[in-house]
Design a protein around this motif. Sequence first.
Motif, PDB file in Angstrom:
ATOM      1  N   GLU A 214       0.809  -1.091   0.011  1.00  0.00           N
ATOM      2  CA  GLU A 214      -0.086   0.177   0.112  1.00  0.00           C
ATOM      3  C   GLU A 214       0.762   1.199   0.043  1.00  0.00           C
TER       4      GLU A 214
ATOM      5  N   ASN B 203      -2.948   6.394  -1.352  1.00  0.00           N
ATOM      6  CA  ASN B 203      -2.729   5.103  -0.493  1.00  0.00           C
ATOM      7  C   ASN B 203      -3.711   3.976  -0.806  1.00  0.00           C
ATOM      8  N   TYR B 204      -4.635   4.177  -1.585  1.00  0.00           N
ATOM      9  CA  TYR B 204      -5.698   3.254  -1.556  1.00  0.00           C
ATOM     10  C   TYR B 204      -5.126   2.365  -2.876  1.00  0.00           C
ATOM     11  N   LYS B 205      -4.313   2.674  -3.658  1.00  0.00           N
ATOM     12  CA  LYS B 205      -3.455   1.892  -4.570  1.00  0.00           C
ATOM     13  C   LYS B 205      -2.569   0.858  -4.212  1.00  0.00           C
ATOM     14  N   LEU B 206      -2.857  -0.358  -4.546  1.00  0.00           N
ATOM     15  CA  LEU B 206      -1.893  -1.370  -4.251  1.00  0.00           C
ATOM     16  C   LEU B 206      -1.155  -1.874  -5.280  1.00  0.00           C
TER      17      LEU B 206
ATOM     18  N   PHE C  63       1.134  -4.755  -6.882  1.00  0.00           N
ATOM     19  CA  PHE C  63       1.128  -6.114  -6.447  1.00  0.00           C
ATOM     20  C   PHE C  63       2.434  -6.698  -7.303  1.00  0.00           C
ATOM     21  N   GLY C  64       2.928  -7.697  -6.398  1.00  0.00           N
ATOM     22  CA  GLY C  64       4.177  -8.402  -7.190  1.00  0.00           C
ATOM     23  C   GLY C  64       3.527  -9.435  -8.162  1.00  0.00           C
TER      24      GLY C  64
END
Lengths: 113, 114
Positions: B92, B99-102, B104-105
């Motif tokens: 996050e 901050n809402y954007k994740l 990802f790996g």
Amino acid sequence: GAGVSQSPSNKVTEKGKDVELRCDPISGHTALYWYRQSLGQGLEFLIYFQGNSAPDKSGLPSDRFSAERTGGSVSTLTIQRTQQEDSAVYLCASSLVWGQPQHFGDGTRLSIL
Amino acid sequence: TQLLEQSPQFLSIQEGENLTVYCNSSSVFSSLQWYRQEPGEGPVLLVTVVTGGEVKKLKRLTFQFGDARKDSSLHITAAQPGDTGLYLCAGEGNSGGSNYKLTFGKGTLLTVNP
């Protein structure tokens, strides 16, 4: 419903056609997110809705992609003039508000022939 | 742009073995989440770690957040066939307003053979 519902679960269409993907979030969740998951690429953020605020469209890959959320609930992701590189699983998630855990639907597997 | 590197990409082990999956970044995250995804389903949240150095345990799974909040690991003890799946880490953002954007790996595909 109990969870995030997405439809259709699978969509096969010809290159150049338009497609609409639907997401029904968990009731009461104000935040809704769309992601794209391509083979070996992980999840890619597309767009985010929070209540009645203007959506964050910064992740949309081209102007062929658009999304709307009517009445703060159901969302539709539209892809116009589909290309083969659009083939992927499109995942929708919702959360109570931003910053809270995201709950994912099972996705729509889109295949462009 | 914040990136998360996961390793290994693929892991195939025998039932009863231990394993560790790594998630690394050069960026600082306000929190880091681990998800497990099975074929045809969406990711399911396993845990969120927030504090640098934090360790959380979920049955046979142990999650650790690095002191600098740039990396994390998932350790599974005595793996079982039911642990098979795609494990994803997601960070996050630490920049105000997004901050809402994740992030990802790409995931670690784990296969546990009976």
